[in-house]
Design a protein around this motif. Sequence first.
Motif, PDB file in Angstrom:
ATOM      1  N   ARG A  92      -1.694  12.967   5.702  1.00  0.00           N
ATOM      2  CA  ARG A  92      -2.436  12.688   6.945  1.00  0.00           C
ATOM      3  C   ARG A  92      -2.950  13.978   7.566  1.00  0.00           C
ATOM      4  N   ALA A  93      -4.201  13.948   7.695  1.00  0.00           N
ATOM      5  CA  ALA A  93      -4.667  15.110   8.446  1.00  0.00           C
ATOM      6  C   ALA A  93      -4.416  14.859   9.910  1.00  0.00           C
ATOM      7  N   GLY A  94      -3.892  15.825  10.644  1.00  0.00           N
ATOM      8  CA  GLY A  94      -3.603  15.657  12.056  1.00  0.00           C
ATOM      9  C   GLY A  94      -2.220  15.097  12.297  1.00  0.00           C
ATOM     10  N   THR A  95      -1.584  14.524  11.301  1.00  0.00           N
ATOM     11  CA  THR A  95      -0.218  14.007  11.415  1.00  0.00           C
ATOM     12  C   THR A  95       0.527  14.442  10.165  1.00  0.00           C
ATOM     13  N   PRO A  96       1.855  14.379  10.172  1.00  0.00           N
ATOM     14  CA  PRO A  96       2.588  14.820   8.985  1.00  0.00           C
ATOM     15  C   PRO A  96       2.184  14.004   7.760  1.00  0.00           C
ATOM     16  N   GLN A  97       2.092  14.682   6.628  1.00  0.00           N
ATOM     17  CA  GLN A  97       1.779  13.985   5.386  1.00  0.00           C
ATOM     18  C   GLN A  97       3.073  13.461   4.798  1.00  0.00           C
ATOM     19  N   ARG A  98       2.984  12.231   4.318  1.00  0.00           N
ATOM     20  CA  ARG A  98       4.192  11.614   3.784  1.00  0.00           C
ATOM     21  C   ARG A  98       4.085  11.442   2.287  1.00  0.00           C
ATOM     22  N   GLU A  99       5.191  11.611   1.622  1.00  0.00           N
ATOM     23  CA  GLU A  99       5.237  11.432   0.180  1.00  0.00           C
ATOM     24  C   GLU A  99       6.432  10.559  -0.144  1.00  0.00           C
ATOM     25  N   PRO A 100       6.308   9.674  -1.134  1.00  0.00           N
ATOM     26  CA  PRO A 100       7.436   8.834  -1.492  1.00  0.00           C
ATOM     27  C   PRO A 100       8.552   9.651  -2.117  1.00  0.00           C
ATOM     28  N   ALA A 101       9.788   9.248  -1.842  1.00  0.00           N
ATOM     29  CA  ALA A 101      10.936   9.960  -2.403  1.00  0.00           C
ATOM     30  C   ALA A 101      10.967   9.831  -3.913  1.00  0.00           C
ATOM     31  N   THR A 102      10.633   8.657  -4.423  1.00  0.00           N
ATOM     32  CA  THR A 102      10.640   8.426  -5.858  1.00  0.00           C
ATOM     33  C   THR A 102       9.295   7.892  -6.281  1.00  0.00           C
ATOM     34  N   PRO A 103       8.434   8.701  -6.878  1.00  0.00           N
ATOM     35  CA  PRO A 103       7.138   8.189  -7.290  1.00  0.00           C
ATOM     36  C   PRO A 103       7.278   7.177  -8.409  1.00  0.00           C
ATOM     37  N   PRO A 104       6.395   6.161  -8.452  1.00  0.00           N
ATOM     38  CA  PRO A 104       6.430   5.203  -9.538  1.00  0.00           C
ATOM     39  C   PRO A 104       6.196   5.876 -10.870  1.00  0.00           C
ATOM     40  N   PRO A 105       6.465   5.162 -11.973  1.00  0.00           N
ATOM     41  CA  PRO A 105       6.589   5.812 -13.256  1.00  0.00           C
ATOM     42  C   PRO A 105       5.368   6.002 -14.119  1.00  0.00           C
ATOM     43  N   SER A 106       4.226   5.364 -13.894  1.00  0.00           N
ATOM     44  CA  SER A 106       3.166   5.508 -14.874  1.00  0.00           C
ATOM     45  C   SER A 106       1.800   5.623 -14.233  1.00  0.00           C
ATOM     46  N   GLY A 107       0.828   6.154 -15.007  1.00  0.00           N
ATOM     47  CA  GLY A 107      -0.536   6.283 -14.527  1.00  0.00           C
ATOM     48  C   GLY A 107      -0.596   7.195 -13.326  1.00  0.00           C
ATOM     49  N   PRO A 108      -1.598   6.989 -12.432  1.00  0.00           N
ATOM     50  CA  PRO A 108      -1.677   7.814 -11.240  1.00  0.00           C
ATOM     51  C   PRO A 108      -0.417   7.707 -10.412  1.00  0.00           C
ATOM     52  N   GLU A 109       0.289   6.568 -10.546  1.00  0.00           N
ATOM     53  CA  GLU A 109       1.473   6.343  -9.746  1.00  0.00           C
ATOM     54  C   GLU A 109       2.656   7.168 -10.211  1.00  0.00           C
ATOM     55  N   ALA A 110       2.513   7.863 -11.349  1.00  0.00           N
ATOM     56  CA  ALA A 110       3.565   8.773 -11.788  1.00  0.00           C
ATOM     57  C   ALA A 110       3.492  10.057 -10.971  1.00  0.00           C
ATOM     58  N   SER A 111       2.374  10.290 -10.286  1.00  0.00           N
ATOM     59  CA  SER A 111       2.164  11.488  -9.489  1.00  0.00           C
ATOM     60  C   SER A 111       2.750  11.312  -8.092  1.00  0.00           C
ATOM     61  N   VAL A 112       2.893  12.445  -7.379  1.00  0.00           N
ATOM     62  CA  VAL A 112       3.255  12.398  -5.969  1.00  0.00           C
ATOM     63  C   VAL A 112       2.052  11.827  -5.237  1.00  0.00           C
ATOM     64  N   ILE A 113       2.295  10.936  -4.301  1.00  0.00           N
ATOM     65  CA  ILE A 113       1.218  10.324  -3.539  1.00  0.00           C
ATOM     66  C   ILE A 113       1.209  10.923  -2.141  1.00  0.00           C
ATOM     67  N   GLU A 114       0.071  11.444  -1.738  1.00  0.00           N
ATOM     68  CA  GLU A 114      -0.076  12.043  -0.415  1.00  0.00           C
ATOM     69  C   GLU A 114      -1.141  11.271   0.349  1.00  0.00           C
ATOM     70  N   VAL A 115      -0.771  10.758   1.514  1.00  0.00           N
ATOM     71  CA  VAL A 115      -1.713  10.029   2.355  1.00  0.00           C
ATOM     72  C   VAL A 115      -2.206  10.961   3.453  1.00  0.00           C
ATOM     73  N   ARG A 116      -3.522  11.063   3.589  1.00  0.00           N
ATOM     74  CA  ARG A 116      -4.117  11.886   4.646  1.00  0.00           C
ATOM     75  C   ARG A 116      -4.918  10.989   5.575  1.00  0.00           C
ATOM     76  N   ARG A 117      -4.565  11.028   6.868  1.00  0.00           N
ATOM     77  CA  ARG A 117      -5.288  10.244   7.874  1.00  0.00           C
ATOM     78  C   ARG A 117      -6.349  11.118   8.534  1.00  0.00           C
ATOM     79  N   SER A 118      -7.492  10.523   8.816  1.00  0.00           N
ATOM     80  CA  SER A 118      -8.579  11.266   9.444  1.00  0.00           C
ATOM     81  C   SER A 118      -9.161  10.467  10.602  1.00  0.00           C
ATOM     82  N   ALA A 119      -9.302  11.123  11.784  1.00  0.00           N
ATOM     83  CA  ALA A 119      -9.901  10.467  12.940  1.00  0.00           C
ATOM     84  C   ALA A 119     -11.398  10.263  12.728  1.00  0.00           C
ATOM     85  N   ARG A 120     -12.014  11.097  11.896  1.00  0.00           N
ATOM     86  CA  ARG A 120     -13.453  10.957  11.630  1.00  0.00           C
ATOM     87  C   ARG A 120     -13.754   9.806  10.668  1.00  0.00           C
ATOM     88  N   ARG A 121     -12.780   9.433   9.878  1.00  0.00           N
ATOM     89  CA  ARG A 121     -12.974   8.356   8.901  1.00  0.00           C
ATOM     90  C   ARG A 121     -12.806   7.027   9.628  1.00  0.00           C
TER      91      ARG A 121
END
Length: 198
Positions: free
Chosen positions: A8-37
């Motif tokens: 999240r831009a402007g707020t803390p970015q959160r990441e899952p403690a245990t990322p799922p196991p395959s494909g893009p979901e095997a990666s750490v997921i970072e959510v970014r929030r934007s007031a302009r979006r």
Amino acid sequence: MSADPLHRAGTPQREPATPPPSGPEASVIEVRRSARRRRTVSAYREGDRVVVLIPARMSEAEERRWVGVMLDKLAAQESKRILGDAELAERAERLSAQHLDGRARPASIRWVTNQNTRWGSCTPAEGSIRLSHRLQGMPEYVVDYVLLHELAHLLVPGHGPDFWRLLEAYPRTERARGYLEGVAAAGRLPHAPGARDE
């Protein structure tokens, strides 16, 4: 397999403690929030993480839903690169090692274009596995599920309790089955008024 469908831009970015196991979901997921979006949601790879961009006003429930949607879209985009038969064999070896203690060893695996009522098939006596070309372009976890399903048939021919116990180790089984059921249901929808089969 015809009985199966086969954050999240402007707020803390959160990441899952245990990322799922395959494909893009095997990666750490970072959510970014934007007031302009305002309305759009997007996702992209950034090194070993997947970044999902969402509007700042989005609720937690909407965030969870959109992260899932965007991960599926990213997975579908990444799996559009058509895997050859040799790559399918490598994938099968990895899945067998991870989920079946390496016991399922197919003699051959290939894509076929003549399976329109099932997602995959297996002939245990020959050790052969065939996957429908309709799986090409679907998310990686869905293709992996179908492949693992057919690998399990090399060990247990039917769909009894012993067979389903083999698939319990694959964490995406229910989601993959739901995806395939959705695709199958969409294929059975009636034609729109005025539409006709060629």
